[in-house]
Design a protein around this motif. Structure first.
Motif, PDB file in Angstrom:
ATOM      1  N   MET A   1       0.885  -1.286   0.054  1.00  0.00           N
ATOM      2  CA  MET A   1      -0.064   0.066  -0.017  1.00  0.00           C
ATOM      3  C   MET A   1       0.716   1.231  -0.018  1.00  0.00           C
ATOM      4  O   MET A   1       1.989   1.418   0.672  1.00  0.00           O
ATOM      5  CB  MET A   1      -0.640   0.125   1.198  1.00  0.00           C
ATOM      6  N   GLU A   2       0.464   2.266  -0.672  1.00  0.00           N
ATOM      7  CA  GLU A   2       1.192   3.720  -0.853  1.00  0.00           C
ATOM      8  C   GLU A   2       0.204   4.644  -0.294  1.00  0.00           C
ATOM      9  O   GLU A   2      -0.948   4.730  -0.641  1.00  0.00           O
ATOM     10  CB  GLU A   2       1.742   3.843  -2.368  1.00  0.00           C
ATOM     11  N   ILE A   3       0.826   5.049   0.898  1.00  0.00           N
ATOM     12  CA  ILE A   3      -0.181   6.332   1.626  1.00  0.00           C
ATOM     13  C   ILE A   3       0.682   7.677   1.518  1.00  0.00           C
ATOM     14  O   ILE A   3       1.686   7.698   1.591  1.00  0.00           O
ATOM     15  CB  ILE A   3      -0.077   5.906   3.009  1.00  0.00           C
ATOM     16  N   HIS A   4      -0.430   8.529   0.761  1.00  0.00           N
ATOM     17  CA  HIS A   4       0.152   9.845   0.722  1.00  0.00           C
ATOM     18  C   HIS A   4      -0.498  10.705   1.818  1.00  0.00           C
ATOM     19  O   HIS A   4      -1.758  10.749   1.744  1.00  0.00           O
ATOM     20  CB  HIS A   4      -0.423  10.268  -0.809  1.00  0.00           C
ATOM     21  N   LEU A   5       0.093  11.352   2.595  1.00  0.00           N
ATOM     22  CA  LEU A   5      -0.269  12.299   3.496  1.00  0.00           C
ATOM     23  C   LEU A   5      -0.088  13.703   3.200  1.00  0.00           C
ATOM     24  O   LEU A   5       0.985  13.924   2.836  1.00  0.00           O
ATOM     25  CB  LEU A   5       0.502  11.976   5.022  1.00  0.00           C
ATOM     26  N   ILE A   6      -1.141  14.548   2.824  1.00  0.00           N
ATOM     27  CA  ILE A   6      -0.813  15.776   2.675  1.00  0.00           C
ATOM     28  C   ILE A   6      -1.238  16.633   3.857  1.00  0.00           C
ATOM     29  O   ILE A   6      -2.403  16.441   4.242  1.00  0.00           O
ATOM     30  CB  ILE A   6      -1.482  16.096   1.145  1.00  0.00           C
ATOM     31  N   ARG A   7      -0.606  17.757   3.887  1.00  0.00           N
ATOM     32  CA  ARG A   7      -0.978  18.972   4.882  1.00  0.00           C
ATOM     33  C   ARG A   7      -1.713  19.833   4.160  1.00  0.00           C
ATOM     34  O   ARG A   7      -1.362  20.506   2.987  1.00  0.00           O
ATOM     35  CB  ARG A   7       0.308  19.333   5.554  1.00  0.00           C
ATOM     36  N   HIS A   8      -2.654  20.286   4.905  1.00  0.00           N
ATOM     37  CA  HIS A   8      -3.681  21.502   4.072  1.00  0.00           C
ATOM     38  C   HIS A   8      -2.704  22.477   3.567  1.00  0.00           C
ATOM     39  O   HIS A   8      -1.564  22.800   4.182  1.00  0.00           O
ATOM     40  CB  HIS A   8      -4.805  21.818   4.831  1.00  0.00           C
TER      41      HIS A   8
ATOM     42  N   SER B   1      -4.844   0.149  -2.373  1.00  0.00           N
ATOM     43  CA  SER B   1      -3.317   0.181  -2.615  1.00  0.00           C
ATOM     44  C   SER B   1      -2.696   1.486  -2.654  1.00  0.00           C
ATOM     45  O   SER B   1      -1.587   1.363  -2.350  1.00  0.00           O
ATOM     46  CB  SER B   1      -3.132  -0.593  -4.047  1.00  0.00           C
ATOM     47  N   LYS B   2      -3.820   2.488  -2.814  1.00  0.00           N
ATOM     48  CA  LYS B   2      -3.243   3.932  -2.982  1.00  0.00           C
ATOM     49  C   LYS B   2      -4.114   4.505  -2.271  1.00  0.00           C
ATOM     50  O   LYS B   2      -5.196   5.004  -2.605  1.00  0.00           O
ATOM     51  CB  LYS B   2      -3.063   4.328  -4.500  1.00  0.00           C
ATOM     52  N   VAL B   3      -3.644   5.497  -1.210  1.00  0.00           N
ATOM     53  CA  VAL B   3      -4.520   6.140  -0.402  1.00  0.00           C
ATOM     54  C   VAL B   3      -3.979   7.861  -0.157  1.00  0.00           C
ATOM     55  O   VAL B   3      -2.647   7.733  -0.137  1.00  0.00           O
ATOM     56  CB  VAL B   3      -4.784   5.429   1.156  1.00  0.00           C
TER      57      VAL B   3
ATOM     58  N   ILE C   1       4.949  10.651   1.471  1.00  0.00           N
ATOM     59  CA  ILE C   1       4.713   9.354   0.922  1.00  0.00           C
ATOM     60  C   ILE C   1       5.334   8.060   1.738  1.00  0.00           C
ATOM     61  O   ILE C   1       6.434   8.203   1.813  1.00  0.00           O
ATOM     62  CB  ILE C   1       5.099   9.053  -0.647  1.00  0.00           C
ATOM     63  N   ILE C   2       4.444   7.300   1.874  1.00  0.00           N
ATOM     64  CA  ILE C   2       4.798   5.929   2.783  1.00  0.00           C
ATOM     65  C   ILE C   2       4.455   4.794   1.974  1.00  0.00           C
ATOM     66  O   ILE C   2       3.362   4.558   1.634  1.00  0.00           O
ATOM     67  CB  ILE C   2       4.095   6.122   4.343  1.00  0.00           C
ATOM     68  N   ARG C   3       5.326   3.994   2.049  1.00  0.00           N
ATOM     69  CA  ARG C   3       4.936   2.558   1.567  1.00  0.00           C
ATOM     70  C   ARG C   3       4.937   1.595   2.600  1.00  0.00           C
ATOM     71  O   ARG C   3       5.806   1.470   3.400  1.00  0.00           O
ATOM     72  CB  ARG C   3       6.236   2.312   0.604  1.00  0.00           C
ATOM     73  N   VAL C   4       3.815   0.764   2.633  1.00  0.00           N
ATOM     74  CA  VAL C   4       3.393  -0.125   3.584  1.00  0.00           C
ATOM     75  C   VAL C   4       3.547  -1.817   2.903  1.00  0.00           C
ATOM     76  O   VAL C   4       2.455  -1.790   2.013  1.00  0.00           O
ATOM     77  CB  VAL C   4       2.359   0.057   4.278  1.00  0.00           C
ATOM     78  N   SER C   5       4.291  -2.573   3.271  1.00  0.00           N
ATOM     79  CA  SER C   5       4.189  -3.889   2.742  1.00  0.00           C
ATOM     80  C   SER C   5       3.890  -4.785   3.906  1.00  0.00           C
ATOM     81  O   SER C   5       3.828  -4.215   5.115  1.00  0.00           O
ATOM     82  CB  SER C   5       5.523  -4.373   2.163  1.00  0.00           C
ATOM     83  N   GLU C   6       3.660  -6.178   3.701  1.00  0.00           N
ATOM     84  CA  GLU C   6       3.494  -6.842   4.890  1.00  0.00           C
ATOM     85  C   GLU C   6       4.602  -6.996   6.013  1.00  0.00           C
ATOM     86  O   GLU C   6       4.273  -7.097   7.147  1.00  0.00           O
ATOM     87  CB  GLU C   6       3.091  -8.306   4.573  1.00  0.00           C
ATOM     88  N   ASP C   7       5.687  -6.943   5.547  1.00  0.00           N
ATOM     89  CA  ASP C   7       6.881  -7.050   6.565  1.00  0.00           C
ATOM     90  C   ASP C   7       7.741  -5.566   6.724  1.00  0.00           C
ATOM     91  O   ASP C   7       8.700  -5.545   7.700  1.00  0.00           O
ATOM     92  CB  ASP C   7       7.573  -8.227   6.193  1.00  0.00           C
ATOM     93  N   HIS C   8       7.231  -4.556   6.106  1.00  0.00           N
ATOM     94  CA  HIS C   8       8.009  -3.351   6.057  1.00  0.00           C
ATOM     95  C   HIS C   8       7.301  -2.136   5.861  1.00  0.00           C
ATOM     96  O   HIS C   8       6.418  -2.048   5.005  1.00  0.00           O
ATOM     97  CB  HIS C   8       9.203  -3.403   4.945  1.00  0.00           C
TER      98      HIS C   8
ATOM     99  N   LYS D   1       9.027   7.058   1.911  1.00  0.00           N
ATOM    100  CA  LYS D   1       9.570   7.315   0.619  1.00  0.00           C
ATOM    101  C   LYS D   1       9.919   8.666  -0.009  1.00  0.00           C
ATOM    102  O   LYS D   1      10.794   8.638  -0.777  1.00  0.00           O
ATOM    103  CB  LYS D   1       8.408   6.725  -0.501  1.00  0.00           C
ATOM    104  N   GLY D   2       8.992   9.496   0.862  1.00  0.00           N
ATOM    105  CA  GLY D   2       9.304  11.037   0.458  1.00  0.00           C
ATOM    106  C   GLY D   2       8.716  11.837   1.361  1.00  0.00           C
ATOM    107  O   GLY D   2       7.645  11.424   1.838  1.00  0.00           O
ATOM    108  N   MET D   3       9.274  13.122   1.652  1.00  0.00           N
ATOM    109  CA  MET D   3       8.832  14.182   2.466  1.00  0.00           C
ATOM    110  C   MET D   3       8.899  15.355   1.830  1.00  0.00           C
ATOM    111  O   MET D   3       9.827  16.035   1.126  1.00  0.00           O
ATOM    112  CB  MET D   3       9.628  14.035   3.891  1.00  0.00           C
ATOM    113  N   ASN D   4       7.767  16.327   2.084  1.00  0.00           N
ATOM    114  CA  ASN D   4       7.457  17.580   1.712  1.00  0.00           C
ATOM    115  C   ASN D   4       7.744  17.583   0.141  1.00  0.00           C
ATOM    116  O   ASN D   4       8.409  18.648  -0.234  1.00  0.00           O
ATOM    117  CB  ASN D   4       8.532  18.574   2.402  1.00  0.00           C
ATOM    118  N   ILE D   5       7.077  16.771  -0.458  1.00  0.00           N
ATOM    119  CA  ILE D   5       7.118  16.701  -1.783  1.00  0.00           C
ATOM    120  C   ILE D   5       6.086  17.642  -2.376  1.00  0.00           C
ATOM    121  O   ILE D   5       5.011  17.542  -2.070  1.00  0.00           O
ATOM    122  CB  ILE D   5       6.676  15.050  -2.446  1.00  0.00           C
TER     123      ILE D   5
END
Length: 184
Positions: A1-8, A131-133, A169-176, A180-184
């Motif tokens: 899963m790839e999770i994109h966290l965006i600050r307003h 898979s993408k949030v 951006i955060i990458r989540v897999s079953e074991d890790h 992946k990136g910050m302040n993009i």
């Protein structure tokens, strides 16, 4: 899963008011700020803090999103919408000395906030149907999620700069899990 966290995007706060749960308007030119956002591809799921400043970003991009109370910024209780300089020293000094454990009057402590954000994060990362949030939220929430991954002391939380209108951006897999990136 790839999770994109965006600050307003940036808020309009010329008087340096304390705000978290309170509604603080985005800058007048927030539409221009939104145009500068690089959101990338489509998302399977979009979740926003119910704060208007986050929902406006979701609305601007015409996302079909849900809101989750656990994604709100810290509840500053009776300090909300007061100038930081006008909060009584007898109230704010203990908090400055231990912002992790000291509860804001009629609000929450950083530990309280961490519990609700952690609950959200664990629930999200257990999901197998997406898979993408994209999550539209606040700087404090994003810092706490990063802390979940890196496991550093809460006292160091504000050593992480989370820019307005930028994403992590955060990458989540079953074991890790990795950032992946910050302040993009």
């Amino acid at each position: 899963m790839e999770i994109h966290l965006i600050r307003h995007t940036a808020v309009e706060n010329p008087e340096n008011l304390c705000y978290g749960f309170a509604e603080m308007p985005l800058r007048e030119n927030y539409v221009e700020d939104c145009k500068a956002l690089d959101l990338g591809e489509e998302f399977d799921l979009v979740i926003s803090s119910p704060s208007e400043r986050c929902c406006l970003v979701g609305d601007h991009f015409k996302f079909d999103y849900t809101t989750d109370e656990r994604l709100r910024e810290m509840n500053f209780g009776s300090w909300e919408m007061k100038k930081w300089s006008e909060i009584p020293e007898k109230e704010i000094n203990p908090w400055y000395q231990d912002f992790v454990n000291v509860k804001v009057p009629d609000g929450e402590s950083l530990l309280d906030m961490e519990v609700r954000v952690s609950e959200f994060w664990k629930e999200l990362t257990r999901r197998k149907d997406v898979s993408k949030v994209l999550i539209v939220t606040h700087g404090g929430v994003i810092r706490l999620i990063i802390r979940q991954i890196l496991q550093f002391p809460l006292e160091n939380l504000f050593h992480i700069q989370i820019d307005y209108g930028r994403k992590v951006i955060i990458r989540v897999s079953e074991d890790h899990v990795f950032i992946k990136g910050m302040n993009i």
